[in-house]
Design an enzyme around this catalytic site. Structure first.
Site, PDB file in Angstrom:
ATOM      1  N   HIS A  52       0.843  -1.191   0.000  1.00 28.86           N
ATOM      2  CA  HIS A  52       0.000   0.000   0.000  1.00 28.86           C
ATOM      3  C   HIS A  52       0.879   1.243   0.000  1.00 28.86           C
ATOM      4  O   HIS A  52       2.101   1.144   0.170  1.00 28.86           O
ATOM      5  CB  HIS A  52      -0.946   0.003   1.212  1.00 28.86           C
ATOM      6  CG  HIS A  52      -0.253   0.024   2.527  1.00 28.86           C
ATOM      7  ND1 HIS A  52      -0.170  -1.065   3.363  1.00 28.86           N
ATOM      8  CD2 HIS A  52       0.428   1.014   3.164  1.00 28.86           C
ATOM      9  CE1 HIS A  52       0.504  -0.742   4.449  1.00 28.86           C
ATOM     10  NE2 HIS A  52       0.889   0.503   4.348  1.00 28.86           N
TER      11      HIS A  52
HETATM   12  P1  TYD Z   1      -1.861  -2.827   7.317  1.00 28.23           P
HETATM   13  O1  TYD Z   1      -1.416  -1.421   7.435  1.00 28.23           O
HETATM   14  O2  TYD Z   1      -2.569  -3.219   6.060  1.00 28.23           O
HETATM   15  O3  TYD Z   1      -0.645  -3.816   7.569  1.00 28.23           O
HETATM   16  P2  TYD Z   1       0.692  -4.107   6.726  1.00 28.23           P
HETATM   17  O4  TYD Z   1       0.970  -2.911   5.909  1.00 28.23           O
HETATM   18  O5  TYD Z   1       1.715  -4.337   7.749  1.00 28.23           O
HETATM   19  O6  TYD Z   1       0.497  -5.324   5.914  1.00 28.23           O
HETATM   20  O7  TYD Z   1      -2.767  -3.164   8.572  1.00 28.23           O
HETATM   21  C1  TYD Z   1      -3.266  -4.471   8.805  1.00 28.23           C
HETATM   22  C2  TYD Z   1      -4.538  -4.341   9.641  1.00 28.23           C
HETATM   23  O8  TYD Z   1      -4.247  -3.759  10.909  1.00 28.23           O
HETATM   24  C3  TYD Z   1      -5.611  -3.493   8.994  1.00 28.23           C
HETATM   25  O9  TYD Z   1      -6.867  -4.114   9.229  1.00 28.23           O
HETATM   26  C4  TYD Z   1      -5.559  -2.192   9.758  1.00 28.23           C
HETATM   27  C5  TYD Z   1      -5.036  -2.585  11.118  1.00 28.23           C
HETATM   28  N1  TYD Z   1      -4.169  -1.547  11.717  1.00 28.23           N
HETATM   29  C6  TYD Z   1      -4.656  -0.821  12.789  1.00 28.23           C
HETATM   30  O10 TYD Z   1      -5.801  -1.003  13.253  1.00 28.23           O
HETATM   31  N2  TYD Z   1      -3.846   0.130  13.351  1.00 28.23           N
HETATM   32  C7  TYD Z   1      -2.599   0.372  12.882  1.00 28.23           C
HETATM   33  O11 TYD Z   1      -1.864   1.249  13.419  1.00 28.23           O
HETATM   34  C8  TYD Z   1      -2.114  -0.383  11.754  1.00 28.23           C
HETATM   35  C9  TYD Z   1      -0.742  -0.156  11.171  1.00 28.23           C
HETATM   36  C10 TYD Z   1      -2.948  -1.339  11.222  1.00 28.23           C
END
Ligand code: TYD
Length: 137
Positions: A52
Site C-alpha cells: 500500500h
Molecule cells: P496494514 O497497514 O494493512 O498492515 P501491513 O501494511 O503491515 O500489511 O494493517 C493491517 C490491519 O491492521 C488493517 O486491518 C488495519 C489494522 N491496523 C490498525 O488497526 N492500526 C494500525 O496502526 C495499523 C498499522 C494497522
C-alpha cells in the site's frame, strides 16, 4: 515526494559492554512528529506485508530484531532496502508504495508513524496510487 527523499537514517548508538542503546527523538532523528508506534512480529516464513501507499503519513521502519527487506516505489523507480540493524531506520515519505518481504525468523519490524491510524490515508490498490500520482481522482 520522490524516492530520493526516502533514506536510511543512522540512529544514535550508545555502545556499552552491558548492551547497546539507541534512541529516537521526534523532529530530530526523524523528520516528523511521532504519533503512533506499531510493530510486526511472529511473521511466518515467506510472508509479505505492506502492499500500500499513504497519502500523508511519514514513517520510520526499524528492524528491531532479525532482518527483512523493504521495497519502495514512487511510481517511477523501485529500490530495495535490506534492514538488519536496530540502529538503522528507513525513512519513508508520503506517496510511496511499499512492500516488506524476506523476513528472517523471529524478526520484529517496528514502525514509527506521524499520525494515528486512518484507513482513509491509504491507497490499497496500486492502480489508485498510480492515478493519484498522475493527478487524477
Ligand atoms: P496494514 O497497514 O494493512 O498492515 P501491513 O501494511 O503491515 O500489511 O494493517 C493491517 C490491519 O491492521 C488493517 O486491518 C488495519 C489494522 N491496523 C490498525 O488497526 N492500526 C494500525 O496502526 C495499523 C498499522 C494497522
Amino acid at each position: 515526494m520522490p524516492l530520493a527523499d526516502c533514506r536510511i537514517i543512522d540512529l544514535p548508538k550508545i555502545t556499552d559492554v552491558r548492551g547497546n542503546l539507541t534512541f529516537i527523538e521526534e523532529n530530530r532523528h526523524v523528520p516528523f512528529g511521532i504519533q503512533r508506534v506499531y510493530y510486526l512480529y511472529d511473521v511466518p516464513g515467506g510472508a509479505e506485508r505492506g502492499g500500500h501507499a499513504h497519502k500523508e503519513l511519514h514513517q520510520l521502519i526499524v528492524a528491531m530484531s532479525g532482518s527483512f527487506d523493504v521495497v519502495l516505489d514512487d511510481g517511477r523507480e523501485k529500490k530495495r532496502f535490506h534492514l538488519n540493524r536496530s540502529y538503522y531506520g528507513l525513512y519513508v515519505c508520503p506517496m510511496i508504495w511499499r512492500e516488506i518481504d524476506n523476513f528472517s525468523s523471529g524478526s520484529v519490524c517496528m514502525v514509527l508513524a506521524s499520525n494515528l491510524y486512518d484507513e482513509s490515508d491509504y491507497y490499497r490498490e496500486y492502480s489508485d496510487f498510480q492515478a493519484a500520482l498522475r493527478g487524477r481522482p
